[in-house]
Motif scaffolding. Structure first.
Motif, short mmCIF file in Angstrom:
data_model
loop_
_atom_site.label_atom_id
_atom_site.label_comp_id
_atom_site.label_asym_id
_atom_site.label_seq_id
_atom_site.Cartn_x
_atom_site.Cartn_y
_atom_site.Cartn_z
N VAL A 1 -24.02 31.38 28.55
CA VAL A 1 -23.08 30.54 29.29
C VAL A 1 -23.84 29.79 30.39
N PRO A 2 -23.76 28.47 30.43
CA PRO A 2 -24.51 27.70 31.44
C PRO A 2 -23.95 27.91 32.84
N GLU A 3 -24.78 27.65 33.83
CA GLU A 3 -24.39 27.89 35.22
C GLU A 3 -23.17 27.07 35.61
N SER B 1 -12.41 39.89 22.32
CA SER B 1 -11.82 38.60 21.94
C SER B 1 -12.11 37.53 22.98
N ALA B 2 -12.17 37.93 24.26
CA ALA B 2 -12.47 36.96 25.32
C ALA B 2 -13.89 36.44 25.19
N SER B 3 -14.83 37.34 24.85
CA SER B 3 -16.22 36.91 24.64
C SER B 3 -16.31 35.93 23.49
N PHE B 4 -15.62 36.25 22.40
CA PHE B 4 -15.64 35.36 21.23
C PHE B 4 -15.01 34.02 21.56
N THR C 1 -16.98 30.40 21.45
CA THR C 1 -16.63 29.39 20.44
C THR C 1 -15.88 28.20 21.02
N THR C 2 -15.11 28.41 22.10
CA THR C 2 -14.31 27.32 22.64
C THR C 2 -14.68 26.95 24.07
#
Length: 337
Positions: free
Chosen positions: A138-140, A244-247, A251-252
């Motif tokens: 995840v970018p800053e 599910s939150a990680s996925f 993805t989105t």
């Protein structure tokens, strides 16, 4: 044979023929340890059949007709009156069937074992691996966006972040001095300090207004920074929200309002994890900030934090102030009246 151990020797008479072209002849049949022996009436053995390879052509019908496995032309007929022999042979068949290997069952068990291992990997290893991967990619700028979204929800409970143009520069100085990206002072809601994703550290106004030494507020910021090094705030959020939150985030790039609301509620009420005393002393020493002011702010008696007081790494040293007196006075009025 274990299945027939109750019998010393079983004998019966029957009709036997070696091949379909031969006439049937009356014979004597006896069961030994592993074979069925077919003899004439002179006790001359005519043939031996393996008990394990014995087949019955007509289960449930009489006369009972048996043949060696793979050779249905050679037969042995037993009349229904030979119940003892027939029962012994049938018992033997059931015992042998129970001990035969079951390739299908073995395959099923192998498949079930593989499925179990795969499911264990999916349930135990994959969620953690997925979370770690997401946290690493995840970018800053996305972290900061998530942190601001969580802060928006905290403000609904704690009140709007205190802000004034003349104090923003002072907050920036304190953030730079303590090695964090952004500091935000709240009028309430937060017990003392919190670290959000995106490098946002929250401070309760009392840490500034109720203390004369800026080293108190700086100490709380340093401890929050160290906590974040132990457990990334984004990882804490994703761990709380589930795989599910990680996925979804991977993805989105989106976390739902429900996830953010739940996380904000939890961190406001959950106690902050304690750090080892040696680690706290080390981070204060690296930043050249004394631990004593922070320790007395936590416990005015000093009893619960005696180690931080007695082992203060900056004790007896001439230190550059965390903030100038003017800046500290300005900051103490950040929330106004």
């Amino acid at each position: 044979m274990t299945a027939l151990k109750q019998y010393e020797r079983i004998e019966a008479t029957g009709l036997w023929r070696r091949s379909p072209e031969e006439q049937r002849r009356e014979v004597v049949i006896s069961i030994g340890d592993a074979t069925l022996t077919i003899s004439d009436f002179n006790d001359q053995a005519l043939t031996h059949w393996s008990l394990a390879a014995l087949e019955r052509q007509n289960p449930g019908s009489f006369p009972a007709i048996y043949h060696p496995d793979g050779d249905p032309g050679e037969t042995l007929e037993l009349e229904g009156s030979e119940t003892t022999m027939i029962e012994a042979i049938e018992r033997l068949h059931r015992a042998i069937e129970r001990t035969r290997p079951r390739p299908g069952r073995l395959r099923w068990m192998s498949v079930a074992g593989v499925v179990t291992v795969v499911m264990a990997v999916l349930l135990l290893w994959l969620p953690g691996a997925l979370q770690r991967h997401v946290v690493s990619v995840v970018p800053e700028i996305k972290r900061q966006e998530i942190g601001r979204a969580v802060l928006d929800r905290i403000e609904r409970v704690a009140g709007t972040v205190c802000h004034s143009e003349e104090t923003q520069g002072v907050l920036n100085k304190l953030a730079q001095r303590t090695g964090v990206r952004r500091l935000a002072v709240l009028p309430g809601g937060v017990a003392d300090s919190l670290h959000l994703p995106g490098g946002i550290v929250l401070l309760n106004r009392t840490l500034i207004e109720d203390h004369e030494d800026p080293a108190v507020a700086a100490g709380y910021v340093l401890v929050e920074r160290a906590r974040a090094q132990h457990l990334d705030p984004l990882a804490e959020l994703l761990d709380e929200a589930g795989p599910s939150a990680s996925f979804r985030l991977l993805t989105t790039g989106i976390l739902t309002s429900e996830i953010l609301d739940h996380y904000a509620e939890r961190i406001l009420s959950a106690p902050r994890p304690e750090l080892p005393e040696a680690e706290v002393l080390n981070i204060f020493a690296q930043s050249a900030i004394p631990t004593s002011p922070y320790a007395y702010a936590r416990d005015i008696t000093g009893e619960a934090v005696i180690g931080l007081i007695e082992a203060d790494p900056m004790a007896g040293r001439t230190l550059e102030p965390v903030l100038s007196d003017r800046d500290w006075v300005l900051l103490q009025n950040i929330c106004g009246e």
